[in-house]
Design a protein around this motif. Sequence first.
Motif, PDB file in Angstrom:
ATOM      1  N   VAL A   1      11.103 -50.277 -43.171  1.00 46.16           N
ATOM      2  CA  VAL A   1      11.303 -48.871 -43.528  1.00 46.16           C
ATOM      3  C   VAL A   1      10.054 -48.325 -44.220  1.00 46.16           C
ATOM      4  O   VAL A   1       9.613 -47.205 -43.940  1.00 46.16           O
ATOM      5  CB  VAL A   1      12.575 -48.681 -44.382  1.00 46.16           C
ATOM      6  CG1 VAL A   1      12.669 -47.260 -44.911  1.00 46.16           C
ATOM      7  CG2 VAL A   1      13.809 -49.019 -43.561  1.00 46.16           C
ATOM      8  N   ASP A   2       9.463 -49.112 -45.118  1.00 42.42           N
ATOM      9  CA  ASP A   2       8.211 -48.698 -45.771  1.00 42.42           C
ATOM     10  C   ASP A   2       7.134 -48.390 -44.727  1.00 42.42           C
ATOM     11  O   ASP A   2       6.455 -47.363 -44.800  1.00 42.42           O
ATOM     12  CB  ASP A   2       7.691 -49.790 -46.710  1.00 42.42           C
ATOM     13  CG  ASP A   2       8.345 -49.764 -48.085  1.00 42.42           C
ATOM     14  OD1 ASP A   2       8.799 -48.677 -48.495  1.00 42.42           O
ATOM     15  OD2 ASP A   2       8.387 -50.826 -48.730  1.00 42.42           O
TER      16      ASP A   2
ATOM     17  N   ALA B   1      17.845 -51.997 -45.779  1.00 42.26           N
ATOM     18  CA  ALA B   1      16.909 -51.382 -46.735  1.00 42.26           C
ATOM     19  C   ALA B   1      17.698 -50.546 -47.743  1.00 42.26           C
ATOM     20  O   ALA B   1      18.777 -50.047 -47.428  1.00 42.26           O
ATOM     21  CB  ALA B   1      15.903 -50.515 -45.998  1.00 42.26           C
TER      22      ALA B   1
ATOM     23  N   LEU C   1      15.346 -45.482 -49.935  1.00 43.56           N
ATOM     24  CA  LEU C   1      14.218 -45.669 -49.021  1.00 43.56           C
ATOM     25  C   LEU C   1      14.571 -45.148 -47.628  1.00 43.56           C
ATOM     26  O   LEU C   1      13.752 -44.492 -46.976  1.00 43.56           O
ATOM     27  CB  LEU C   1      13.841 -47.159 -48.973  1.00 43.56           C
ATOM     28  CG  LEU C   1      12.463 -47.501 -48.456  1.00 43.56           C
ATOM     29  CD1 LEU C   1      11.380 -46.780 -49.252  1.00 43.56           C
ATOM     30  CD2 LEU C   1      12.242 -49.007 -48.537  1.00 43.56           C
ATOM     31  N   ARG C   2      15.791 -45.406 -47.188  1.00 43.49           N
ATOM     32  CA  ARG C   2      16.227 -44.886 -45.881  1.00 43.49           C
ATOM     33  C   ARG C   2      16.294 -43.361 -45.909  1.00 43.49           C
ATOM     34  O   ARG C   2      15.949 -42.704 -44.933  1.00 43.49           O
ATOM     35  CB  ARG C   2      17.575 -45.487 -45.486  1.00 43.49           C
ATOM     36  CG  ARG C   2      17.432 -46.950 -45.035  1.00 43.49           C
ATOM     37  CD  ARG C   2      18.737 -47.546 -44.576  1.00 43.49           C
ATOM     38  NE  ARG C   2      19.571 -47.760 -45.773  1.00 43.49           N
ATOM     39  CZ  ARG C   2      20.867 -47.569 -45.841  1.00 43.49           C
ATOM     40  NH1 ARG C   2      21.538 -47.162 -44.798  1.00 43.49           N
ATOM     41  NH2 ARG C   2      21.530 -47.780 -46.961  1.00 43.49           N
TER      42      ARG C   2
ATOM     43  N   ILE D   1       7.876 -45.230 -42.778  1.00 47.56           N
ATOM     44  CA  ILE D   1       7.578 -44.041 -43.576  1.00 47.56           C
ATOM     45  C   ILE D   1       6.083 -43.744 -43.536  1.00 47.56           C
ATOM     46  O   ILE D   1       5.665 -42.599 -43.294  1.00 47.56           O
ATOM     47  CB  ILE D   1       8.071 -44.205 -45.034  1.00 47.56           C
ATOM     48  CG1 ILE D   1       9.603 -44.207 -45.067  1.00 47.56           C
ATOM     49  CG2 ILE D   1       7.494 -43.113 -45.939  1.00 47.56           C
ATOM     50  CD1 ILE D   1      10.182 -44.638 -46.409  1.00 47.56           C
TER      51      ILE D   1
ATOM     52  N   THR E   1      13.420 -53.636 -45.660  1.00 47.02           N
ATOM     53  CA  THR E   1      12.712 -52.787 -46.625  1.00 47.02           C
ATOM     54  C   THR E   1      11.259 -52.601 -46.207  1.00 47.02           C
ATOM     55  O   THR E   1      10.738 -51.479 -46.225  1.00 47.02           O
ATOM     56  CB  THR E   1      12.799 -53.388 -48.038  1.00 47.02           C
ATOM     57  OG1 THR E   1      14.182 -53.504 -48.403  1.00 47.02           O
ATOM     58  CG2 THR E   1      12.070 -52.542 -49.063  1.00 47.02           C
TER      59      THR E   1
ATOM     60  N   LYS F   1      14.368 -41.462 -47.712  1.00 44.70           N
ATOM     61  CA  LYS F   1      12.964 -41.025 -47.634  1.00 44.70           C
ATOM     62  C   LYS F   1      12.479 -41.047 -46.189  1.00 44.70           C
ATOM     63  O   LYS F   1      11.757 -40.148 -45.754  1.00 44.70           O
ATOM     64  CB  LYS F   1      12.087 -41.912 -48.524  1.00 44.70           C
ATOM     65  CG  LYS F   1      10.647 -41.454 -48.595  1.00 44.70           C
ATOM     66  CD  LYS F   1       9.832 -42.283 -49.560  1.00 44.70           C
ATOM     67  CE  LYS F   1       8.388 -41.783 -49.577  1.00 44.70           C
ATOM     68  NZ  LYS F   1       7.550 -42.598 -50.471  1.00 44.70           N
TER      69      LYS F   1
END
Length: 147
Positions: free
Chosen positions: A12-13, A72, A76-77, A16, A9, A79
């Motif tokens: 991925v954040d 994740a 979120l993925r 992004i 997570t 996004k």
Amino acid sequence: MALAAHDATDRVDQLIILTERLTELLVEECQAFERRRPQDIAGQVEETQRLANLYRHESARVRANPAMVSEAPAPLRQKLMRATEAFDAVLARHGRALQAAKAVTEGLVRAIAEEVAAQRTSTSAYGPGATQSAAAAATAITLNKRA
């Protein structure tokens, strides 16, 4: 340099954020090229290069090991996928802007070189039998990188 993520997570954040920032920088570069003012983005070139290298490195790592992001949450993925699609679109626009700027620059250099060569042609005599000497080969010119 690599991202220091605690889990999928977090990774991925961070991806992004990285992708969105890089997209913003490339949009600004595109706009500067389209305004024919590339000097306006000279101060951010180093950051763009650093982030592009980090993006390239991280995307290669994730491609080699998808498990790094698979845990994740799906939203979120998603996004991240949308951010990547936006980045790809801007990257294509950026490539077109760079190609156009390159064509204009090469045309200007060619025109300057031809003008310099034309001005170097001189006559060797006066009168009805006067001849012009062959044009000297064009020589290199120096351009001011800050212009």
